[in-house]
Enzyme design. Structure first.
Site, PDB file in Angstrom:
ATOM      1  N   LYS A 105       0.742  -1.023  -0.073  1.00  0.00           N
ATOM      2  CA  LYS A 105       0.035   0.127  -0.264  1.00  0.00           C
ATOM      3  C   LYS A 105       0.955   1.059   0.115  1.00  0.00           C
ATOM      4  O   LYS A 105      -0.049   2.180   0.539  1.00  0.00           O
ATOM      5  CB  LYS A 105      -1.397   0.149   1.341  1.00  0.00           C
ATOM      6  CG  LYS A 105      -1.683  -1.557   1.071  1.00  0.00           C
ATOM      7  CD  LYS A 105      -2.588  -1.861  -0.080  1.00  0.00           C
ATOM      8  CE  LYS A 105      -3.407  -0.752  -0.612  1.00  0.00           C
ATOM      9  NZ  LYS A 105      -4.196  -1.599  -1.745  1.00  0.00           N
ATOM     10  N   GLY A 106       2.045   1.072  -0.496  1.00  0.00           N
ATOM     11  CA  GLY A 106       2.651   2.412  -0.243  1.00  0.00           C
ATOM     12  C   GLY A 106       3.005   3.075  -1.941  1.00  0.00           C
ATOM     13  O   GLY A 106       2.959   4.058  -1.881  1.00  0.00           O
ATOM     14  N   THR A 108       3.547   0.464  -5.012  1.00  0.00           N
ATOM     15  CA  THR A 108       4.391  -0.102  -5.115  1.00  0.00           C
ATOM     16  C   THR A 108       3.632  -0.866  -7.211  1.00  0.00           C
ATOM     17  O   THR A 108       4.402  -0.974  -7.869  1.00  0.00           O
ATOM     18  CB  THR A 108       4.523  -1.672  -4.673  1.00  0.00           C
ATOM     19  OG1 THR A 108       3.198  -2.171  -4.467  1.00  0.00           O
ATOM     20  CG2 THR A 108       5.096  -1.181  -3.156  1.00  0.00           C
ATOM     21  N   ARG A 186       5.747   5.520   2.292  1.00  0.00           N
ATOM     22  CA  ARG A 186       4.887   6.543   2.800  1.00  0.00           C
ATOM     23  C   ARG A 186       4.381   6.476   3.762  1.00  0.00           C
ATOM     24  O   ARG A 186       4.709   5.561   4.567  1.00  0.00           O
ATOM     25  CB  ARG A 186       3.346   5.591   2.240  1.00  0.00           C
ATOM     26  CG  ARG A 186       2.302   6.564   1.686  1.00  0.00           C
ATOM     27  CD  ARG A 186       1.021   5.444   1.200  1.00  0.00           C
ATOM     28  NE  ARG A 186      -0.379   6.306   1.348  1.00  0.00           N
ATOM     29  CZ  ARG A 186      -1.067   5.200   1.141  1.00  0.00           C
ATOM     30  NH1 ARG A 186      -1.080   4.441   0.513  1.00  0.00           N
ATOM     31  NH2 ARG A 186      -2.668   6.052   0.470  1.00  0.00           N
ATOM     32  N   LYS A 311      -7.587   0.253  -6.534  1.00  0.00           N
ATOM     33  CA  LYS A 311      -6.584   1.407  -6.186  1.00  0.00           C
ATOM     34  C   LYS A 311      -7.226   2.819  -6.549  1.00  0.00           C
ATOM     35  O   LYS A 311      -8.278   3.001  -6.886  1.00  0.00           O
ATOM     36  CB  LYS A 311      -5.446   1.698  -7.509  1.00  0.00           C
ATOM     37  CG  LYS A 311      -4.379   0.503  -7.439  1.00  0.00           C
ATOM     38  CD  LYS A 311      -4.068  -0.264  -6.454  1.00  0.00           C
ATOM     39  CE  LYS A 311      -2.926  -1.201  -7.037  1.00  0.00           C
ATOM     40  NZ  LYS A 311      -2.772  -2.184  -5.558  1.00  0.00           N
ATOM     41  N   GLY A 312      -7.153   3.348  -5.349  1.00  0.00           N
ATOM     42  CA  GLY A 312      -7.264   4.325  -4.843  1.00  0.00           C
ATOM     43  C   GLY A 312      -8.130   4.860  -4.329  1.00  0.00           C
ATOM     44  O   GLY A 312      -9.490   5.883  -4.393  1.00  0.00           O
ATOM     45  N   HIS A 315     -10.916   5.774   1.400  1.00  0.00           N
ATOM     46  CA  HIS A 315     -10.158   5.438   2.900  1.00  0.00           C
ATOM     47  C   HIS A 315     -11.316   5.656   4.409  1.00  0.00           C
ATOM     48  O   HIS A 315     -12.414   6.915   3.849  1.00  0.00           O
ATOM     49  CB  HIS A 315      -9.061   6.461   3.786  1.00  0.00           C
ATOM     50  CG  HIS A 315      -7.564   6.130   2.772  1.00  0.00           C
ATOM     51  ND1 HIS A 315      -6.877   6.971   3.330  1.00  0.00           N
ATOM     52  CD2 HIS A 315      -7.513   5.271   1.444  1.00  0.00           C
ATOM     53  CE1 HIS A 315      -5.374   5.941   2.710  1.00  0.00           C
ATOM     54  NE2 HIS A 315      -6.119   5.252   1.222  1.00  0.00           N
TER      55      HIS A 315
END
Length: 348
Positions: A105-106, A108, A186, A311-312, A315
């Protein structure tokens, strides 16, 4: 032919001879023509590279569980046939010279997709998890998973779990002492929330983030062994890698800057890998809906390329007081990490 047609032989025999003569002449011409065409050379490396560096098809390979040839390898998908002069253009499977080892979750996946635009990088699309899960299968199996590459191209793969797996640094070192290692880091607080957001998308019935953060709600003691928090102890994990590899072989990518300035971060990675800076700002645009950069449409495509729907994600909303406690918890760990790497990432 004129002599045959004017000879006194019977007409039928003359016609047979005439037909055989014509067939001979025609097949001889064709054979000559094919021989000339067989000299067409296999396209050179420079010819395969398009004007803007877009050659995503060459880097579109993905692993198979049985070590079968990776998909989407195009013209470079194997040992090419020898041409008529006896020369051979070779594209072979070999062990990787570079690894993206973390962190989960950085960023990659974004980094891998961006690097695959470079014509001198051959990257595995999936995560092989060799050094953490499948090490017993051996290096021959690992090599069989790699995409085929020409001399001068860099073979690489990414498995974010490598960074935090205790045995991995020694195992990687036994494969190659010269391998180049890339870590995308991150802010560990936002990384943990992103990690949790992914977890609840797969198992929606797990407890709230706030209840998993603490070992003891009364004392407020942080559970540093809970995976989303443990992964963010970057100094602790990096220390193991520095026991086996010099700092010069480990390149750190800022996950935040990979979003705000992808071309700048990619430029540093290309420098680290010893490659020409081919992937530049002309390849990117910022997608406001997703909140991160996407790739402009490649040649021959009518659509831009963005990372998938996983992705994205938006949150999960976290209690601000819990956020502050996490920031206080990570502060000394972050400071130690900054000192180890000689770089301040500015996490609050």
């Amino acid at each position: 032919l004129i002599m045959l047609m004017s000879s006194p032989l019977p007409g039928a025999i003359s016609h047979v001879i005439l037909c055989f003569s014509l067939v001979y002449l025609l097949t001889g011409c064709c054979e000559s023509e094919l021989t000339e065409n067989s000299e067409i050379k296999t396209p050179t490396h420079e010819f395969l590279v398009s004007w803007s560096g877009w050659l995503h098809e060459r880097n579109g390979s993905s692993a198979t569980t049985h070590g079968l040839p990776a998909a989407g390898e195009g013209a470079l998908g194997g040992r090419l046939e020898a041409n008529s002069s006896g020369k051979e253009w070779t594209a072979t499977r070999r062990l990787p010279q570079a690894l993206i080892i973390g962190v989960k979750k950085g960023g990659t996946r974004a980094l891998l997709e961006f690097l695959r635009l470079h014509p001198d990088i051959r990257a595995l699309g999936s995560e092989p998890h060799f050094f953490d899960r499948h090490y017993a299968r051996g290096l021959a199996w690992y090599r069989s998973m790699m995409p085929k590459a020409l001399d001068g191209q860099i073979v690489m793969e990414k498995t974010p779990r490598y960074f935090v797996t205790v045995e991995t640094p020694e195992r990687v070192h036994s494969m190659s002492q010269d391998v180049k290692l890339i870590v995308v880091v991150r802010d560990p607080v936002t990384r943990a929330i992103s990690d949790y957001t992914q977890i609840i998308s797969k198992t929606p019935n797990i407890p709230p983030f706030e209840s998993l953060v603490f070992k003891n709600h009364t004392t407020g003691q942080i559970d540093s062994l809970w995976s989303p928090l443990w992964i963010g102890l970057y100094a602790q994990h990096l220390e193991r890698w520095l026991a086996w590899f010099p700092r010069t072989q480990i390149h750190l990518v800022s996950g935040e800057r990979l979003i705000s300035d992808p071309a700048g971060e990619l430029g540093k990675v290309q420098d680290f890998l010893g490659l020409q800076r081919i992937v530049t700002d002309k390849h990117f645009y910022f997608n406001k809906t997703k909140g991160f950069p996407c790739l402009k449409k490649p040649e021959g495509s009518s659509k831009p390329h963005c990372l998938g729907k996983t992705k994205g994600r938006t949150h999960a909303t976290i209690d601000p007081e819990v956020m502050q406690r996490l920031r206080d918890f990570y502060k000394p760990h972050n400071q130690r990490f900054y000192q180890m790497v000689g770089q301040d990432f500015g996490w609050q």
